[in-house]
Design a protein around this motif. Structure first.
Motif, mmCIF file in Angstrom:
data_model
loop_
_atom_site.group_PDB
_atom_site.id
_atom_site.type_symbol
_atom_site.label_atom_id
_atom_site.label_comp_id
_atom_site.label_asym_id
_atom_site.label_seq_id
_atom_site.Cartn_x
_atom_site.Cartn_y
_atom_site.Cartn_z
ATOM 1 N N VAL A 146 -12.055 54.694 -28.511
ATOM 2 C CA VAL A 146 -12.374 53.392 -27.929
ATOM 3 C C VAL A 146 -12.548 53.536 -26.417
ATOM 4 O O VAL A 146 -13.518 53.027 -25.829
ATOM 5 N N ALA A 179 -8.015 48.455 -23.111
ATOM 6 C CA ALA A 179 -7.964 49.035 -24.459
ATOM 7 C C ALA A 179 -6.684 49.820 -24.674
ATOM 8 O O ALA A 179 -6.053 49.719 -25.732
ATOM 9 N N VAL A 235 -7.574 54.937 -30.148
ATOM 10 C CA VAL A 235 -7.711 54.411 -28.792
ATOM 11 C C VAL A 235 -8.444 55.388 -27.877
ATOM 12 O O VAL A 235 -9.159 54.963 -26.961
ATOM 13 N N SER A 281 -4.373 47.925 -27.452
ATOM 14 C CA SER A 281 -4.834 48.476 -28.736
ATOM 15 C C SER A 281 -3.962 48.069 -29.923
ATOM 16 O O SER A 281 -4.446 47.985 -31.045
ATOM 17 N N ALA A 297 -5.435 45.285 -32.122
ATOM 18 C CA ALA A 297 -6.698 45.452 -32.849
ATOM 19 C C ALA A 297 -6.541 44.919 -34.270
ATOM 20 O O ALA A 297 -5.477 45.049 -34.890
ATOM 21 N N ASP A 306 -13.498 51.148 -34.417
ATOM 22 C CA ASP A 306 -13.354 51.496 -33.000
ATOM 23 C C ASP A 306 -14.347 50.722 -32.136
ATOM 24 O O ASP A 306 -13.986 50.185 -31.085
#
Length: 191
Positions: A62, A46, A59, A50, A53, A127
């Motif tokens: 997340v 992640a 982040v 990120s 996305a 998220d």
């Protein structure tokens, strides 16, 4: 029990996640990964991915979701996406596990962490949608790195992979799934 005692009890319980083995193998094929390793690895995914996305994400949130998302496996076990299990039964087991495990925390932390876990499970916020996507990407990469990994064991077809994984990754990170498709297609074509 003091606040600190409750927090330490939760952290000690979380250590048990290291004993929950997943279907996914390590890239060096030496053994199957455990759920704690998976949680760390998807958090790193992640952080690194990120920018891909579908919509802007926080982040840090997340990563928090990914840190907490599999704690329920301490009680419920891991249910491989291509495995044969009853999704309703697994959900009930996970809900009971969330109640027990997050229930070890002081009330404020219990409510906050349970809410983050529930948000991940619902996959309705940007998220959470991205977090769910990344949770699906990591095992695909591991399977590709290990010549299909457990795909042959579970008799995974390209259509199953698209339905069970691709649709979720595409929802939160379409560019990542597009990038993986050629690698996945090459693996299935080479069988």
């Amino acid at each position: 029990m003091s606040r600190l005692d409750a927090q330490l009890a939760f952290l000690a319980e979380a250590d048990r996640l290291k004993s929950v083995l997943r279907a996914t193998s390590l890239h060096d094929r030496s053994r199957r990964e455990n759920s704690a390793e998976h949680s760390w690895h998807v958090m790193l995914h992640a952080l690194v991915l990120s920018e891909h996305a579908a919509r802007p994400v926080d982040v840090s949130r997340v990563m928090t979701m990914l840190l907490l998302h599999d704690l329920v496996e301490i009680d419920a076990g891991d249910a491989p996406i291509h495995g044969d299990h009853d999704p309703a039964r697994q959900e009930a087991l996970e809900q009971a596990a969330a109640e027990r495990i997050f229930g070890l925390l002081p009330e404020d932390q219990r409510a906050e962490m349970r809410a983050i876990w529930e948000e991940f499970e619902a996959a309705e916020t940007d998220d959470a949608i991205f977090a769910k996507s990344i949770d699906r990407v990591q095992p695909v990469l591991s399977n590709l790195a290990t010549d299909g990994g457990t795909w042959p064991e579970y008799n995974v077809t390209p259509e199953q992979l698209e339905t069970r994984v691709g649709s979720k990754v595409t929802r939160g990170a379409p560019a990542i799934w597009t990038g993986l498709r050629s690698r996945i297609d090459a693996w299935f074509d080479g069988r």
